[in-house]
Design a protein around this motif. Structure first.
Motif, PDB file in Angstrom:
ATOM      1  N   ALA A  87       0.827  -1.214   0.000  1.00  0.00           N
ATOM      2  CA  ALA A  87       0.000   0.000   0.000  1.00  0.00           C
ATOM      3  C   ALA A  87       0.856   1.257   0.000  1.00  0.00           C
ATOM      4  O   ALA A  87       0.395   2.320  -0.429  1.00  0.00           O
ATOM      5  CB  ALA A  87      -0.930  -0.001   1.211  1.00  0.00           C
ATOM      6  N   ALA A  88       2.096   1.130   0.452  1.00  0.00           N
ATOM      7  CA  ALA A  88       2.971   2.306   0.492  1.00  0.00           C
ATOM      8  C   ALA A  88       3.073   2.938  -0.896  1.00  0.00           C
ATOM      9  O   ALA A  88       3.159   4.157  -1.039  1.00  0.00           O
ATOM     10  CB  ALA A  88       4.347   1.921   1.022  1.00  0.00           C
ATOM     11  N   ASP A  89       3.048   2.086  -1.922  1.00  0.00           N
ATOM     12  CA  ASP A  89       3.137   2.592  -3.305  1.00  0.00           C
ATOM     13  C   ASP A  89       1.913   3.394  -3.711  1.00  0.00           C
ATOM     14  O   ASP A  89       1.938   4.111  -4.707  1.00  0.00           O
ATOM     15  CB  ASP A  89       3.299   1.411  -4.280  1.00  0.00           C
ATOM     16  N   SER A  90       0.813   3.216  -2.981  1.00  0.00           N
ATOM     17  CA  SER A  90      -0.423   3.949  -3.314  1.00  0.00           C
ATOM     18  C   SER A  90      -0.635   5.132  -2.378  1.00  0.00           C
ATOM     19  O   SER A  90      -1.702   5.752  -2.395  1.00  0.00           O
ATOM     20  CB  SER A  90      -1.636   3.012  -3.194  1.00  0.00           C
ATOM     21  N   GLY A  91       0.343   5.404  -1.564  1.00  0.00           N
ATOM     22  CA  GLY A  91       0.197   6.442  -0.543  1.00  0.00           C
ATOM     23  C   GLY A  91      -0.082   7.823  -1.097  1.00  0.00           C
ATOM     24  O   GLY A  91      -0.572   8.695  -0.381  1.00  0.00           O
ATOM     25  N   ASN A  92       0.238   8.045  -2.366  1.00  0.00           N
ATOM     26  CA  ASN A  92      -0.014   9.355  -2.996  1.00  0.00           C
ATOM     27  C   ASN A  92      -1.439   9.475  -3.526  1.00  0.00           C
ATOM     28  O   ASN A  92      -1.833  10.514  -4.035  1.00  0.00           O
ATOM     29  CB  ASN A  92       0.972   9.581  -4.146  1.00  0.00           C
ATOM     30  N   ARG A  93      -2.222   8.385  -3.428  1.00  0.00           N
ATOM     31  CA  ARG A  93      -3.579   8.395  -4.007  1.00  0.00           C
ATOM     32  C   ARG A  93      -4.647   8.414  -2.920  1.00  0.00           C
ATOM     33  O   ARG A  93      -4.482   7.787  -1.878  1.00  0.00           O
ATOM     34  CB  ARG A  93      -3.797   7.111  -4.845  1.00  0.00           C
ATOM     35  N   TYR A  94      -5.753   9.103  -3.194  1.00  0.00           N
ATOM     36  CA  TYR A  94      -6.920   8.984  -2.316  1.00  0.00           C
ATOM     37  C   TYR A  94      -7.527   7.603  -2.529  1.00  0.00           C
ATOM     38  O   TYR A  94      -7.552   7.102  -3.657  1.00  0.00           O
ATOM     39  CB  TYR A  94      -7.971  10.051  -2.668  1.00  0.00           C
ATOM     40  N   ALA A  95      -8.025   7.037  -1.462  1.00  0.00           N
ATOM     41  CA  ALA A  95      -8.660   5.719  -1.598  1.00  0.00           C
ATOM     42  C   ALA A  95     -10.060   5.887  -2.181  1.00  0.00           C
ATOM     43  O   ALA A  95     -10.811   6.755  -1.751  1.00  0.00           O
ATOM     44  CB  ALA A  95      -8.747   5.068  -0.218  1.00  0.00           C
ATOM     45  N   TRP A  96     -10.392   5.111  -3.182  1.00  0.00           N
ATOM     46  CA  TRP A  96     -11.760   5.071  -3.708  1.00  0.00           C
ATOM     47  C   TRP A  96     -12.216   3.630  -3.758  1.00  0.00           C
ATOM     48  O   TRP A  96     -13.085   3.208  -3.032  1.00  0.00           O
ATOM     49  CB  TRP A  96     -11.837   5.655  -5.133  1.00  0.00           C
ATOM     50  N   MET A  97     -11.537   2.890  -4.645  1.00  0.00           N
ATOM     51  CA  MET A  97     -11.904   1.494  -4.850  1.00  0.00           C
ATOM     52  C   MET A  97     -11.795   0.702  -3.556  1.00  0.00           C
ATOM     53  O   MET A  97     -12.550  -0.236  -3.315  1.00  0.00           O
ATOM     54  CB  MET A  97     -10.961   0.846  -5.893  1.00  0.00           C
ATOM     55  N   LYS A 103     -16.233  -2.464   1.820  1.00  0.00           N
ATOM     56  CA  LYS A 103     -17.680  -2.423   2.116  1.00  0.00           C
ATOM     57  C   LYS A 103     -18.403  -3.590   1.458  1.00  0.00           C
ATOM     58  O   LYS A 103     -19.320  -4.168   2.039  1.00  0.00           O
ATOM     59  CB  LYS A 103     -18.285  -1.099   1.639  1.00  0.00           C
ATOM     60  N   GLN A 104     -17.984  -3.923   0.246  1.00  0.00           N
ATOM     61  CA  GLN A 104     -18.652  -5.034  -0.447  1.00  0.00           C
ATOM     62  C   GLN A 104     -18.412  -6.352   0.294  1.00  0.00           C
ATOM     63  O   GLN A 104     -19.327  -7.163   0.454  1.00  0.00           O
ATOM     64  CB  GLN A 104     -18.157  -5.130  -1.897  1.00  0.00           C
ATOM     65  N   GLU A 110     -22.741  -9.773   5.777  1.00  0.00           N
ATOM     66  CA  GLU A 110     -23.820  -9.357   6.688  1.00  0.00           C
ATOM     67  C   GLU A 110     -25.195  -9.424   6.039  1.00  0.00           C
ATOM     68  O   GLU A 110     -26.198  -9.225   6.727  1.00  0.00           O
ATOM     69  CB  GLU A 110     -23.581  -7.909   7.157  1.00  0.00           C
ATOM     70  N   GLY A 111     -25.250  -9.601   4.742  1.00  0.00           N
ATOM     71  CA  GLY A 111     -26.538  -9.585   4.046  1.00  0.00           C
ATOM     72  C   GLY A 111     -27.146  -8.193   3.993  1.00  0.00           C
ATOM     73  O   GLY A 111     -28.358  -8.016   4.089  1.00  0.00           O
ATOM     74  N   ILE A 112     -26.262  -7.200   3.875  1.00  0.00           N
ATOM     75  CA  ILE A 112     -26.728  -5.806   3.808  1.00  0.00           C
ATOM     76  C   ILE A 112     -26.182  -5.160   2.527  1.00  0.00           C
ATOM     77  O   ILE A 112     -25.504  -5.824   1.747  1.00  0.00           O
ATOM     78  CB  ILE A 112     -26.246  -4.987   5.044  1.00  0.00           C
ATOM     79  N   LYS A 113     -26.450  -3.872   2.363  1.00  0.00           N
ATOM     80  CA  LYS A 113     -25.928  -3.167   1.184  1.00  0.00           C
ATOM     81  C   LYS A 113     -24.714  -2.330   1.589  1.00  0.00           C
ATOM     82  O   LYS A 113     -24.653  -1.868   2.739  1.00  0.00           O
ATOM     83  CB  LYS A 113     -27.003  -2.230   0.619  1.00  0.00           C
ATOM     84  N   PRO A 114     -23.784  -2.082   0.665  1.00  0.00           N
ATOM     85  CA  PRO A 114     -22.657  -1.202   0.996  1.00  0.00           C
ATOM     86  C   PRO A 114     -23.131   0.153   1.547  1.00  0.00           C
ATOM     87  O   PRO A 114     -22.457   0.760   2.372  1.00  0.00           O
ATOM     88  CB  PRO A 114     -21.923  -1.048  -0.339  1.00  0.00           C
ATOM     89  N   SER A 299      -6.708  -8.349   6.013  1.00  0.00           N
ATOM     90  CA  SER A 299      -6.983  -8.958   7.313  1.00  0.00           C
ATOM     91  C   SER A 299      -8.411  -9.500   7.385  1.00  0.00           C
ATOM     92  O   SER A 299      -8.656 -10.576   7.927  1.00  0.00           O
ATOM     93  CB  SER A 299      -6.757  -7.920   8.424  1.00  0.00           C
ATOM     94  N   TYR A 300      -9.334  -8.745   6.829  1.00  0.00           N
ATOM     95  CA  TYR A 300     -10.749  -9.154   6.867  1.00  0.00           C
ATOM     96  C   TYR A 300     -10.936 -10.529   6.213  1.00  0.00           C
ATOM     97  O   TYR A 300     -11.734 -11.338   6.665  1.00  0.00           O
ATOM     98  CB  TYR A 300     -11.609  -8.103   6.150  1.00  0.00           C
ATOM     99  N   GLN A 301     -10.158 -10.759   5.153  1.00  0.00           N
ATOM    100  CA  GLN A 301     -10.323 -12.031   4.419  1.00  0.00           C
ATOM    101  C   GLN A 301      -9.464 -13.149   5.003  1.00  0.00           C
ATOM    102  O   GLN A 301      -9.598 -14.305   4.604  1.00  0.00           O
ATOM    103  CB  GLN A 301      -9.941 -11.809   2.953  1.00  0.00           C
TER     104      GLN A 301
END
Ligand SMILES: Cc1ncc(COP(=O)(O)O)c(C=O)c1O
Length: 394
Positions: A87-97, A103-104, A110-114, A299-301
């Motif tokens: 992630a250090a290589d992406s440190g210059n970018r705002y997170a979007w994806m 969230k997805q 959870e069976g909910i929507k993002p 970590s989540y996965q």
């Protein structure tokens, strides 16, 4: 402590911010306020945590076992570490994806929507936002005695009244008694499951029935900071309440089983309108860094790491519970990564002596009874804790 004093004010007034502290802190009665009179503690654990953070290292004996903040002693997953480095290589970018991706993943589980999810740098931000919103214009926040106080303390400072219902004799929430206290003045019900500091749980079915009955009248805030310590098959799945349109706010954190206490990642699950209401009280989702997000996705996965941490936690918790029980202590059965038990020494003396032995723990008086809350560390740390404990209690 006056309820008007903030945590930092109190620490400053106590000289802790300027002088540091030599051993453990003492709060108990001196630090109680109106909500403590209803036997909810006031900011003691968090004040202790802050004091440790501001304390110059040379004023405190080096801790051999840091067991005061319910952290993950095993650290973050190797997969999360790898993701952090990438992630250090992406440190210059705002997170979007990355927001969308995490969230997805959560929404699918959870069976909910993002749209039902709002990310935050730890769940404290969600707690603080809810406190500020529901305290606005006064009103009451209904909760249980002996529960986590960050949200309550903030709400009280901002003008809310706190009503704390006594626990049952076995340190569990008394859901019927809580229900009986609902009045038109109650703006929010705040529950923590598994509860901090008792480690006790509410059966999932009872909690669900409670929410289905109460949430149509008043929003229910379920702080699930320690939910990941449930065995997966037993874990309450209350996302379905949100999917069913109930006015419930679930607060989750990566600080515990994921070991992200320092990295800071959490989220709320709620109705989109509720998230929109809470958002202005936060710094927005961009307060979460892309590095933390990418590590969080890994970590989540990483179920293997979570299972490992859960199993190690259970092993060390059982060892400690048995060792204390064998010494005649009545340990409250814990479903989380900490243990609470009544002690036979005054809190101040006990805590100071434990710190002097290099063991960081927390203490508390509830209804005049002193308690120790010890976080579950590694087996080695728990053995150190038991050694220190035996020395201190004689
Ligand atoms: C019950 C409970 N809720 C929320 C939090 C907040 O954790 P964080 O802000 O690190 O996510 C904690 C931290 O210990 C906690 O014990």
């Amino acid at each position: 402590m006056s309820s008007q004093l903030t945590r930092r004010d109190w620490l400053r007034a106590s000289g802790l911010l300027t002088a540091g502290l030599t051993t453990g802190l003492r709060f108990s009665k001196a630090a109680t306020s109106t909500i403590a009179n209803q036997s909810v503690f006031v900011d003691e654990f968090s004040a202790l945590r802050d004091a440790k953070l501001v304390s110059p290292p040379d004023t405190m004996p080096k801790l051999r076992a840091r067991l005061f903040a319910n952290e993950n002693p095993l650290g973050i997953a190797p997969s999360a570490k790898e993701a952090l480095v990438k992630a250090a290589d992406s440190g210059n970018r705002y997170a979007w994806m990355e927001f969308a991706q995490l969230k997805q993943l959560i929404a699918t589980d959870e069976g909910i929507k993002p749209a039902n999810i709002m990310m935050s740098p730890g769940s404290s931000d969600i707690l603080m936002a809810a406190a500020s919103h529901f305290a606005k214009g006064g009103g009451t926040i209904l909760t249980s005695a002996m529960t986590y106080d960050d949200l309550l303390e903030r709400a009280q400072r901002q003008g809310a009244k706190i009503v704390a219902v006594p626990m049952t004799k076995d340190y569990k929430y008394d859901l019927n008694a809580i229900k009986a206290k609902i009045t038109p003045e109650v703006k929010l019900v705040y529950l923590v499951n598994p509860n901090n500091p008792t480690g006790t749980v509410v059966p999932a079915a009872d909690l669900e029935a409670f929410c289905r009955e109460v949430a149509p009248k008043v929003p229910v805030f379920l702080d699930e900071a320690y939910i990941d310590f449930y065995e997966p098959a037993e874990r309450p799945k209350l996302g379905k309440l949100v999917a069913d349109g109930q006015n419930v706010i679930l607060a989750r954190t990566f600080s515990k089983i994921h070991g992200f206490a320092g990295l800071r990642l959490g989220y709320a699950i709620a109705q989109p309108e509720m998230l929109k209401t809470l958002k202005p009280y936060t710094n927005g989702e961009f307060a979460v860094s892309i590095t933390t997000l990418m590590a969080g996705i890994a970590s989540y996965q990483d179920k293997e790491w979570q299972n490992h941490c859960r199993a190690e936690n259970a092993k060390a918790r059982d060892y400690t519970t048995k060792a204390l029980t064998a010494m005649g202590y009545e340990v409250i059965p814990s479903a989380a990564n900490f243990i609470l038990f009544p002690i036979r020494m005054k809190t101040k003396a006990f805590e100071n002596q434990m710190f002097a032995n290099g063991i960081g723990i927390q203490t508390r008086d509830f209804n005049g009874q002193p308690y120790c809350r010890v976080s579950v560390g590694t087996m080695d740390e728990m053995a150190m804790f038991m050694d220190g404990f035996k020395k201190v209690v004689g």
